[in-house]
Motif scaffolding. Structure first.
Motif, mmCIF file in Angstrom:
data_model
loop_
_atom_site.group_PDB
_atom_site.id
_atom_site.type_symbol
_atom_site.label_atom_id
_atom_site.label_comp_id
_atom_site.label_asym_id
_atom_site.label_seq_id
_atom_site.Cartn_x
_atom_site.Cartn_y
_atom_site.Cartn_z
ATOM 1 N N TRP A 135 3.383 -2.104 13.025
ATOM 2 C CA TRP A 135 3.002 -0.721 12.685
ATOM 3 C C TRP A 135 1.757 -0.316 13.472
ATOM 4 O O TRP A 135 1.701 0.739 14.079
ATOM 5 N N GLY A 170 8.087 -0.164 8.335
ATOM 6 C CA GLY A 170 8.191 1.275 8.520
ATOM 7 C C GLY A 170 9.204 1.609 9.592
ATOM 8 O O GLY A 170 9.793 0.721 10.221
ATOM 9 N N LYS A 229 6.938 4.789 5.932
ATOM 10 C CA LYS A 229 6.313 3.487 5.729
ATOM 11 C C LYS A 229 6.552 3.070 4.289
ATOM 12 O O LYS A 229 6.474 3.894 3.372
#
Length: 119
Positions: free
Chosen positions: A98, A36, A29
């Protein structure tokens, strides 16, 4: 009355065919949290033994009750001319992507007895 569909979290390389091999995974990330990448390594994936019967690998599909996360970034590894593994990458380009990926991984991990180890 609402109907709730229970979907077992699964990973596929071909639509309709669940991958039986559980991968090793690595997450990265950015420092600012805006993007990420997840890198999965499948050692001797079951798809190598069935792909002639069901079709070609078309991508990486991560399926759970929220829907499908998809990537077409995968490559096969060969040893002595025979397929030995697959490496697949899933790129997340926002905090929302994410978070969605992490929800999938939590479900997939729980279904497959995996745990997260922070390094």
């Amino acid at each position: 009355m609402a109907v709730i569909m229970m979907v077992k979290p699964t990973i596929r390389f071909i639509q309709g065919t669940d991958e039986q091999t559980v991968p090793d995974g690595r997450l990265t990330k950015s420092r600012d949290g805006t993007n990420g990448m997840a890198i999965f390594k499948f050692d001797q994936p079951s798809i190598f033994y069935s792909s002639g019967e069901v079709g070609d690998i078309t991508g990486l599909y991560m399926i759970d009750k929220e829907g499908v996360l998809q990537s077409v970034e995968e490559s096969a590894n060969f040893v002595n001319g025979k397929p030995s593994g697959v490496e697949a990458k899933y790129v997340m380009q926002s905090p929302r992507e994410w978070d969605r990926f992490m929800r999938f991984m939590e479900r997939y991990s729980n279904a497959n007895g995996l745990q997260f180890i922070k390094r």
